[in-house]
Design a protein around this motif. Structure first.
Motif, short mmCIF file in Angstrom:
data_model
loop_
_atom_site.label_atom_id
_atom_site.label_comp_id
_atom_site.label_asym_id
_atom_site.label_seq_id
_atom_site.Cartn_x
_atom_site.Cartn_y
_atom_site.Cartn_z
N VAL A 180 0.84 -1.21 0.00
CA VAL A 180 0.00 0.00 0.00
C VAL A 180 0.87 1.25 0.00
O VAL A 180 0.62 2.20 -0.76
CB VAL A 180 -0.95 0.00 1.21
N HIS A 181 1.89 1.25 0.84
CA HIS A 181 2.79 2.40 0.95
C HIS A 181 3.45 2.69 -0.40
O HIS A 181 3.51 3.84 -0.85
CB HIS A 181 3.86 2.11 2.02
N THR A 182 3.93 1.63 -1.06
CA THR A 182 4.60 1.79 -2.36
C THR A 182 3.63 2.27 -3.41
O THR A 182 3.96 3.13 -4.25
CB THR A 182 5.22 0.45 -2.79
N LEU A 183 2.41 1.74 -3.37
CA LEU A 183 1.38 2.15 -4.32
C LEU A 183 1.06 3.64 -4.18
O LEU A 183 0.99 4.38 -5.17
CB LEU A 183 0.11 1.32 -4.11
N VAL A 184 0.90 4.09 -2.95
CA VAL A 184 0.54 5.49 -2.69
C VAL A 184 1.68 6.43 -3.05
O VAL A 184 1.45 7.53 -3.58
CB VAL A 184 0.12 5.66 -1.21
N SER A 185 2.90 6.00 -2.77
CA SER A 185 4.05 6.90 -2.98
C SER A 185 4.57 6.87 -4.41
O SER A 185 5.43 7.69 -4.77
CB SER A 185 5.19 6.52 -2.03
N VAL A 233 0.81 7.21 6.06
CA VAL A 233 0.18 6.95 4.76
C VAL A 233 -1.31 7.18 4.92
O VAL A 233 -1.99 6.47 5.68
CB VAL A 233 0.46 5.51 4.27
N THR A 234 -1.84 8.14 4.20
CA THR A 234 -3.25 8.54 4.34
C THR A 234 -4.14 7.76 3.38
O THR A 234 -4.13 8.00 2.18
CB THR A 234 -3.41 10.05 4.09
N ILE A 235 -4.88 6.81 3.93
CA ILE A 235 -5.85 6.04 3.14
C ILE A 235 -7.09 5.80 4.00
O ILE A 235 -7.07 6.02 5.22
CB ILE A 235 -5.27 4.67 2.69
#
Length: 601
Positions: A180-185, A233-235
């Motif tokens: 998730v972190h990699t996807l968002v960043s 990480v804002t989700i």
């Protein structure tokens, strides 16, 4: 630029199906497929279709499962050939550099693609990474970071017997959160790749705004939510409880705990798992599958939650087709039972059409699942059937066989004529205890042919499949073939198996403690009085009254089946209607609104 949504649904049992009976995988699978169908048919209107990911564990070979007794092996054959796009390829490569390997697959619901990311976590203890200037294995890095982020003291759990399970959940949650972190960043990193500031800003402006949502089923992946929150990480996040760990340990005593507002943890409650479960507090929304679970979450963790029930999807809509399936499956069960009884005990050959099969299926938790209550009620039912036969109200050739389907794990090298032939050397733990309980009550099926008993219990200690070494029938076929199911649980957050029985148009008897029993008050009725799903009060009634009601309920279905096939078929339809009404559409809508903040019509 159009906003883009990305929905990630996570669970330790997030599929695909391994060689294990349903459970959370069935729930996740239903949510995902219903979401895709509703996007496809326009029930959920989106200008740009959200990307859907399912994330979970990958058990590539024997021995890779943290639970060596289950020995789950992930089956990826149901997936289409899948080539990741550039974005997903970059993410996978970046995670691989960090020591996280992913096996990827995909399926399509018409034009909606669902991508499955299965994480290999069993070798994290052998992958060397750097953390705070030191080279340590990835698993220890994950534990150290968890302590730094939220004070999760894994060291204090090292001497516990379930430390391997705990480490697996922590590893999996970390892998999910890193994805998730990699996807968002990725958007930010792609823009930064341009040295010129203006070009970088222009590249960033061309990219769609990405709204990522994460739905975590059960405590095994709750740390993913907590870690993402802590690293900024804002989700949108939703944590769903299908039960609580303290509630499972307390079992039938959980009702008393709720009434007395007793939040103490019972003896044997695994502290490390409770700690992981409490991390749901980091989620934006917490949901429970039933009212009792909602109360337990508040009692044990002080967390407010919203009830979103489970559902079921019908595969056969036509009732005539379903009744035909039931007839064929019932005939198979009857014929196999008669032949296996004759072959095993060399006794009088019973008439297959006079065998009345009923079933109970669940995890092997003897007290929680009410197996003692079931066996005592079968003993009472035997006396009732005997009196009916002596009074001439029931054909003397009828025999009732209750199959108790529960096991510690899958078995191989079973004896011929299994499960009628049941050697003790194939039984372990609680399986052996249940068999002893059957024999202590004199409910062995060997007493059926000569009429010493008219009702018996047959332990079926195997996971059902078309190659299980017994009746070789899948769960749906076995359920369809029985004239009724009985689920006398003393602790049951929801009871999905009750709906699964209704899906096969099989009437059932459920305890009042079950989470979906309240829904029966609004069920459609085709038969006046007692209907296709009967509720027995095992909360307020005395024990003798409860087991008497179980026996009377079974006797009602038996009498209707033997005396009035038309009425019995109406009861089957009624059970099926309940399952049809409790489909996955409404729960999926609720989850979608929570995950995306989009109010649906």
């Amino acid at each position: 630029m159009i906003d883009r949504k990305c929905i990630i649904i996570a669970g330790e049992e997030a599929g695909p199906k391994s060689n294990k009976m349903g459970g959370i995988w069935n729930v996740i699978d239903a949510e995902v497929k219903n979401l895709a169908q509703m996007l496809e048919d326009g029930t959920i209107e989106e200008e740009l279709v959200p990307r859907i990911f399912v994330v979970g564990s990958y058990y590539g070979h024997s021995g890779s499962d943290w639970n060596k007794g289950l020995n789950r092996i992930t089956d990826m054959t149901e997936f289409d050939d899948f080539v990741p796009d550039e974005e997903l390829s970059m993410i996978i490569e970046e995670l691989k550099v960090k020591g996280i390997e992913i096996v990827v697959g995909a399926i399509k619901i018409k034009e909606i693609e669902i991508v499955y990311l299965m994480f290999k976590t069993n070798d994290f203890c052998r992958v060397v990474v750097e953390y705070k200037g030191e080279h340590i294995c990835l698993e220890n890095k994950i534990k150290a970071e968890a302590y730094d982020l939220i004070g999760l003291d894994s060291l204090s759990f090292e001497n516990l017997g379930n430390r391997t399970e705990y480490a697996h959940y922590l590893n999996l949650s970390y892998a999910i959160s890193e994805f998730v972190h990699t996807l968002v960043s990725l958007r930010e990193e792609t823009a930064v790749a341009y040295e010129d500031k203006l070009i970088s800003e222009f590249a960033s402006s061309l990219m769609p705004t990405l709204y990522v949502s994460l739905h975590c089923h059960e405590f095994g992946v709750f740390y993913a939510i907590a870690r993402l929150k802590k690293i900024g990480v804002t989700i949108n996040t939703v944590a769903t409880y299908h039960a609580t760990i303290p509630g499972r340990v307390a079992g039938h005593l959980s009702i008393k705990k709720i009434r007395e507002n007793d939040s103490s943890l019972g003896n044997g409650t695994p502290k490390n798992m409770v700690t992981l479960e409490s991390l749901s507090s980091y989620a934006d929304v917490v949901t429970a599958v039933g009212d009792s679970t909602k109360k337990e979450i508040k009692l044990f963790y002080g967390i407010d939650s919203i009830v979103v029930r489970n559902g079921i999807d019908l595969e056969i809509e036509d009732i005539d087709e379903l009744l035909d399936k039931k007839f064929k499956c019932r005939t198979k069960i009857q014929e196999l039972t008669a032949s296996k009884l004759y072959n095993t005990h060399h006794s009088v050959e019973l008439l297959p059409e006079k065998i009345i099969p009923i079933f109970s299926i669940s995890r092997i938790e003897i007290e929680n699942k009410g197996y003692p209550d079931l066996l005592d009620s079968l003993l009472l039912l035997d006396r009732m059937v005997r009196i009916e036969i002596k009074a001439g109200r029931l054909d003397k050739n009828y025999r009732v066989v209750c199959f108790i389907i529960t096991a510690h794990g899958p078995k191989t090298n079973l004896p011929e004529n299994f499960p009628i032939m049941l050697n003790e050397d194939i039984l372990i733990g609680e399986e052996l205890r249940i068999q002893n309980m059957i024999e202590n009550r004199g409910l062995e099926c060997s007493k059926l042919p000569n009429g010493d008993r008219y009702v018996s219990a047959v332990l079926y200690p195997q996971w059902l499949s078309d190659h299980d070494g017994g009746f070789n029938m899948n769960v749906d076929e076995f359920m369809a073939g029985c004239i009724a199911g009985i689920f006398p649980s003393r602790y049951e957050p929801f009871l999905l198996t009750g709906l699964e029985a209704g899906k096969e148009a099989t009437p059932s008897i459920v305890s009042k403690v079950c989470g979906f029993s309240d829904a029966l008050s609004t069920a459609k009725r085709l038969v006046m009085g007692m209907g296709g799903v009967l509720v027995v009060d095992n909360i307020d009634l005395a024990y003798l009254e409860t087991i008497a009601d179980y026996a009377l309920a079974m006797d009602y279905f038996i009498d209707t089946y033997t005396d009035d096939k038309t009425k019995y078929n109406f009861l089957c339809q009624e059970a099926n209607l309940l399952a049809k009404d409790m489909n996955w559409k409404e729960p999926t809508k609720q989850y979608y609104e929570m995950l995306t903040g989009t109010k649906l019509k």
